[in-house]
Design a protein around this motif. Sequence first.
Motif, mmCIF file in Angstrom:
data_model
loop_
_atom_site.group_PDB
_atom_site.id
_atom_site.type_symbol
_atom_site.label_atom_id
_atom_site.label_comp_id
_atom_site.label_asym_id
_atom_site.label_seq_id
_atom_site.Cartn_x
_atom_site.Cartn_y
_atom_site.Cartn_z
ATOM 1 N N ILE A 86 1.089 -1.147 -0.106
ATOM 2 C CA ILE A 86 -0.103 0.002 0.107
ATOM 3 C C ILE A 86 1.036 1.236 0.109
ATOM 4 N N PHE A 87 0.380 2.263 -0.399
ATOM 5 C CA PHE A 87 1.102 3.556 -0.529
ATOM 6 C C PHE A 87 0.343 4.741 -0.133
ATOM 7 N N GLU A 88 1.125 5.903 0.343
ATOM 8 C CA GLU A 88 0.280 7.327 0.351
ATOM 9 C C GLU A 88 1.088 8.387 -0.192
ATOM 10 N N GLY A 100 -2.984 11.413 -1.765
ATOM 11 C CA GLY A 100 -3.382 10.458 -2.585
ATOM 12 C C GLY A 100 -2.930 9.188 -1.932
ATOM 13 N N GLY A 101 -3.421 8.003 -2.176
ATOM 14 C CA GLY A 101 -3.170 6.746 -1.735
ATOM 15 C C GLY A 101 -3.769 5.631 -2.488
ATOM 16 N N GLY A 102 -3.490 4.299 -2.375
ATOM 17 C CA GLY A 102 -3.758 3.183 -2.872
ATOM 18 C C GLY A 102 -2.903 1.920 -2.611
ATOM 19 N N VAL A 120 -3.511 -2.344 -9.459
ATOM 20 C CA VAL A 120 -3.156 -1.662 -8.483
ATOM 21 C C VAL A 120 -3.768 -0.417 -8.666
ATOM 22 N N GLY A 121 -4.369 0.348 -7.524
ATOM 23 C CA GLY A 121 -5.523 1.544 -7.635
ATOM 24 C C GLY A 121 -4.957 2.700 -6.682
ATOM 25 N N ILE A 122 -5.264 4.040 -7.302
ATOM 26 C CA ILE A 122 -4.729 5.055 -6.422
ATOM 27 C C ILE A 122 -6.015 5.960 -6.629
#
Length: 244
Positions: A86-88, A100-102, A120-122
């Motif tokens: 996961i990321f932000e 933003g994040g996903g 992968v989504g954001i």
Amino acid sequence: VVNEWKERGLTDNSIEKLIPLLDVQGSDTDQLAFLGRLFHDNEIGKKGIEEISFVLENIRELGLKTSELHIDLTLARGLNYYTGAIFEVEAKGVEMGSVGGGGRYDDLTGIFGLKNMSGVGISFGLDRIYLCLEELDLFPKDSMTSSRVLFANFGDEEARYATRLINTLRSEGIASELYPDKAKMKKQFDYAEKKGIPFMALAGSEEMTHGMTVLKDLASGEQRSLEPDELLEVLRSGAFPENV
């Protein structure tokens, strides 16, 4: 966090191993090395480390700025369909949190009938991005002037009168707008100033009776009472005629 781990059935031994995750410091290499030691006998943990390493290695190969990418072992997103990394995304120079994040999800599309399609989504927070642009003064100055003239709103009857004039001006290619509510004049003038609108048009009961509109140049403070044709010409030229 510890209480939630216990509620989810983690043993004291497992919690003891996980607590260091909350305080890991150092470079991405140091954190990966720590994870390697922590999960050396855990297949799921090792798979997670491989995924993070894969992301970092590919970013380096693509020549992207790895200095702006940081591993955060405490990051947790609120949606439960993520199955991998996961990321932000945060804006630099603004205390705003993430904009933003996903993350990675497997077979999320299966909910909608498309089976076996991972991805992968954001998502981006438009309101937060707007606030960041505003705070950092990044809006181009010419993009801030959306209208040539703002019509003041004195009430329903006056708003209808102004709307007819606005339609005429717009048909001639002059961007015009009506303040959306009957509000104090200071608030309406402040709105025009903030948006960089150069003219304010005011039409109360007296102006409506005579078919006139008071136009005020917000830069110079000059104002005149104009007929519709005169209003159009002044807004086209951007200034009052000198010989009047």
